[in-house]
Design an enzyme around this catalytic site. Structure first.
Site, PDB file in Angstrom:
ATOM      1  CG  PHE A  54      43.090  43.071  37.324  1.00 48.62           C
ATOM      2  CD1 PHE A  54      43.945  42.144  36.753  1.00 48.62           C
ATOM      3  CD2 PHE A  54      42.958  43.095  38.700  1.00 48.62           C
ATOM      4  CE1 PHE A  54      44.657  41.256  37.539  1.00 48.62           C
ATOM      5  CE2 PHE A  54      43.669  42.208  39.505  1.00 48.62           C
ATOM      6  CZ  PHE A  54      44.523  41.293  38.921  1.00 48.62           C
ATOM      7  CB  ILE A 118      28.614  47.495  38.231  1.00 49.71           C
ATOM      8  CG1 ILE A 118      28.676  47.456  39.757  1.00 49.71           C
ATOM      9  CG2 ILE A 118      27.341  46.812  37.719  1.00 49.71           C
ATOM     10  CD1 ILE A 118      27.517  48.141  40.448  1.00 49.71           C
ATOM     11  CB  CYS A 148      35.599  50.830  33.562  1.00 51.05           C
ATOM     12  SG  CYS A 148      35.562  49.592  34.878  1.00 51.05           S
TER      13      CYS A 148
END
Length: 195
Positions: A54, A118, A148
């Protein structure tokens, strides 16, 4: 080692799709400079590592467009550098227990909760995408996804961890200072992607 200049574009709060378009122009400009050929909540497909995430208000999004070959920096070392700069920022803010974990748990964590995601893309040695640091993000957005792709892990923010409202504007300058220190560069403000 010589210090290199890196241009910084501050977009402010913009929709992710707009930030992605600006980033693509930056990548094209970086490829052209090197002489290489270059090609609310919305779902936007992005070419980067990782799974669904998000991006929204209260996050500091940093999408460095760097030529890793020019910097003689392997991709994994670059990702580790992004983690190191967020860890350096966390230390400045008093979050000494923030840590980086080995893959597949890329990013910066507070216990079992991700503070900074990341996800990078590297094409022809030029990076795009980067990191999303939750400053004062409404964490309820993450309840609708598996962030993720990591089952059983949480998401946190600087505001939650520090017990006070931490706006993106509050961490921007220390973040940029940390970037300069970790990547041994000087940051220069820019108005356009190709400046």
């Amino acid at each position: 080692m010589s210090v290199r200049a890196v241009r910084v574009l501050r977009l402010g709060a913009v929709p992710y799709a707009e930030a992605l378009r600006v980033q693509e122009r930056c990548v094209a400009a970086a490829r052209a400079a090197r002489g290489a050929a270059g090609p609310g909540a919305a779902l936007v497909a992005a070419r980067r590592g990782g799974h669904i995430t998000f991006h929204g208000p209260g996050q500091l999004l940093a999408f460095p467009v760097l030529d890793l070959r020019q910097r003689r920096l392997p991709l994994r070392a670059y990702v580790a550098g992004l983690e190191a700069l967020v860890l350096r920022l966390c230390r400045r803010l008093g979050l000494r227990s923030a840590r980086a974990l080995p893959p597949p748990f890329t990013g910066v964590w507070m216990g079992d909760s991700k503070l900074c995601a990341i996800g990078v893309h590297c094409g022809n040695h030029i990076t795009s995408h980067g990191l999303a640091l939750n400053c004062c993000t409404d964490l309820s957005w993450f309840e609708h996804i598996v962030p993720c792709g990591l089952e059983g892990k949480g998401v946190t923010s600087l505001s939650h961890e520090l017990g006070q409202h931490v706006a993106v504007s509050h961490v921007l300058e220390p973040f940029l200072d940390s970037f300069q220190e970790v990547f041994e560069c000087t940051l220069v403000s820019s108005e356009e992607p190709g400046d």
